[in-house]
Design an enzyme around this catalytic site. Structure first.
Site, PDB file in Angstrom:
ATOM      1  CD  GLU A 242     -13.713   9.338  23.044  1.00  0.00           C
ATOM      2  OE1 GLU A 242     -13.818   8.083  22.687  1.00  0.00           O
ATOM      3  OE2 GLU A 242     -13.074  10.294  22.211  1.00  0.00           O
TER       4      GLU A 242
ATOM      5  CG  HIS B 255     -15.953   2.059  17.553  1.00  0.00           C
ATOM      6  ND1 HIS B 255     -17.177   2.266  17.496  1.00  0.00           N
ATOM      7  CD2 HIS B 255     -15.166   3.044  17.967  1.00  0.00           C
ATOM      8  CE1 HIS B 255     -17.067   3.556  18.093  1.00  0.00           C
ATOM      9  NE2 HIS B 255     -15.850   4.058  18.286  1.00  0.00           N
TER      10      HIS B 255
ATOM     11  NE  ARG C 150     -13.784   2.833  21.634  1.00  0.00           N
ATOM     12  CZ  ARG C 150     -12.991   3.457  21.152  1.00  0.00           C
ATOM     13  NH1 ARG C 150     -11.788   2.545  20.770  1.00  0.00           N
ATOM     14  NH2 ARG C 150     -12.953   4.551  20.727  1.00  0.00           N
TER      15      ARG C 150
ATOM     16  NE  ARG D  88      -8.066   2.118  21.465  1.00  0.00           N
ATOM     17  CZ  ARG D  88      -8.461   3.195  20.952  1.00  0.00           C
ATOM     18  NH1 ARG D  88      -8.036   4.386  21.052  1.00  0.00           N
ATOM     19  NH2 ARG D  88      -9.629   3.042  19.956  1.00  0.00           N
TER      20      ARG D  88
END
Length: 524
Positions: A116, A243, A290, A386
């Site tokens: 990811e 997100h 992100r 994060r």
């Protein structure tokens, strides 16, 4: 008054794994888990991507995972905590596998590792695209084997019990003890005192302080609201991770998440008119962290006046895609989109809180005998942003560490029993059952709109000052309702959301530089 040794507020991966550890170490301890919905509903259930953990020590290493985490956190991670979580992670994964969790494996029977954004190698263990639900299933089955664990559904925590609830007790916000909680039994419609030696906050996130979120309806910042009123130290609330790719909908509320692993699999972002754009923002393109991807999407939408951008999966191997993401594919089909034929409309949505209740390396908060684990806590792991799929790993590691410290405390038997007996019943005499649900709904929507419009992905000093004024108006209205009405879950959730909004706004105003998930266009 109901007595328990350990009170666990929340039934996600943090609360369940913590309870299991204590049940194993202290079989004589009474453990009570409270959840305001049914036992399966939690943020854990909706985690798609998986758990970031080092399992392949040939291509990966602890050092690589540590550096990826520090890079994503943009200079604000606590390195000691990062090293603890990364290095203790493999053992915690081994334990949940022993408890019955299944992760996907390849033909060689080694973990089929996903990748990811922000990760330099494949290291995410997963089960299809419903990893969280699989972990939740296994933990609940394991919980049912222990007779000293009681799980109470539809029990809503109204307030933590500390010294300030005890008549004539000196109050010092820097030296507080937690003695349990006042709990609303939703089925019997009564508020009960629940006394505990140790209380764990495992309440998840606060996504519904915003209009659009990937979080379930239960994610209303309850743990943070409770801790704030109890005067716990809370920080880094300005770092809200959005997100990048939630399925676009005209409806407010929980949006369907399209996992970051889909981009890790090779999906590309395009404008609504079909043009690629991520190369303009970061050399890693779709695999940037992100915060970068979310701001890039936000920028493109504003530049073009579009309501969404698109995710392009049409070029991907159909068979392998369905093997990895069957539920995401089906969800898009239900919305009228075929991922192999159509561009999928996506928008950034509030996803994860990187701050929360301050805790030490054992999950102990600034309130004695109160621990916090999971998204409601600020461990120092995430810093300003994060790294994808680090959250479930953090929950497992800190649940273990908190459980070990809890067991140590239980064995020391150093609790102030004389104060517990002084705790009064919850008094709602003279109050009325609120018949004004329309007002509560209006105030909640008003709060969500102001947070989305003024305290979103891109902020400014003027927007934040406006937000502060509007939040104060909503706070006063909620406070008046609280003093006049018999408590309901809706009113209590609104109280907590208002507290969360206040913390986000004020800590955003105090922030003097842009980093990670925080961006104020007036700062350089």
């Amino acid at each position: 008054m109901l007595y328990t040794d350990v009170l666990v507020i929340g039934s996600g991966i943090s609360g369940l794994s913590y309870a299991l550890k204590i049940a194993q170490k202290s079989p004589e301890a009474r453990i009570t888990i409270l959840t305001k919905a049914d036992d399966e509903e939690s943020n854990t259930k909706y985690a798609q991507g998986g758990v970031a953990v080092v399992t392949n020590f040939i291509q990966d290493s602890f050092d690589k995972h540590i550096e990826d985490t520090l890079r994503a956190g943009d200079g604000l991670c606590n390195r000691e905590v990062v090293e603890i979580v990364v290095k203790e992670g493999p053992e915690r994964i081994k334990e949940i596998v022993e408890w019955g969790t299944i992760f996907d494996k390849d033909d060689k029977q080694t973990y089929d590792l996903g990748r990811e954004g922000g990760h330099t190698v494949n290291r995410v263990v997963h089960f299809k695209d419903i990893t969280g639900a699989e972990i939740e299933r296994a933990l609940l089955e394991a919980i049912n084997k222990y007779k000293n664990i009681q799980l109470l559904n539809y029990h809503y925590v109204i307030d933590l019990i500390t010294e300030h609830h005890i008549p004539n007790e000196p109050f010092n916000k820097y030296n507080q003890n937690c003695f349990g909680a006042y709990v609303l039994d939703l089925k019997k419609q009564r508020i009960i005192k629940m006394s505990s030696k140790i209380t764990l906050m495992a309440t998840g996130g606060c996504g519904h302080v915003y209009k659009n979120t990937t979080n379930p309806l239960i994610a209303t910042g309850d743990g943070i609201g409770l801790a704030h009123r109890a005067k716990a130290k809370i920080s880094h609330m300005q770092y809200i991770q959005f997100h990048p790719t939630a399925f676009y909908s005209r409806r407010s509320g929980q949006l369907s998440l399209i996992s970051e692993a889909v981009r890790g699999f090779g999906a590309k972002l395009r404008t609504a008119s079909g043009e690629k754009f991520m190369h303009k923002y970061d050399e890693r393109e779709e695999l940037a962290s992100r915060d970068i991807v979310a701001r890039a999407i936000d920028s493109e939408m504003k530049l073009r006046g579009d309501d969404y951008v698109c995710l392009d999966c049409r070029h991907l191997d159909h068979e392998k895609f369905l093997e990895h993401f069957p539920n995401i594919y089906q969800k898009c089909k239900e919305e009228g989109f075929d991922m192999f034929k159509d561009l999928i409309p996506v928008v950034p949505a509030c996803h994860y809180l990187c701050g929360g209740i301050d805790v030490d390396i054992y999950g102990q908060s600034t309130i004695e005998n109160m621990f916090a684990v999971g998204e409601c806590s600020n461990t120092g792991l995430h810093g300003a942003n994060r790294l994808a799929s680090n959250s479930l790993l953090e929950a497992l590691v800190f649940a273990h560490r908190s459980a070990m410290k809890t067991t140590e405390k239980l064995n020391s038997d150093n609790f102030q029993y004389n104060k517990i007996d002084k705790i009064p019943e919850w008094d709602q005499k003279g109050m009325e059952v609120s018949k004004e649900m329309a007002i509560l709904n209006y105030l909640r929507k008003d709060l969500q709109i102001l947070m989305s419009d003024l305290v979103g992905i891109v902020r400014s000093n003027r927007r934040l000052e406006m937000a502060k004024q509007k939040e104060e108006e909503i706070y006063k209205a909620v406070k008046e309702l609280y003093h006049l009405s018999i408590l309901s879950p809706q009113l209590s959730e609104l109280r907590n959301l208002v507290s969360v909004a206040w913390l986000i706004i004020n800590q955003s105003l105090e922030q003097k530089r842009n980093n990670g998930a925080f961006y104020n266009k007036d700062l350089n």
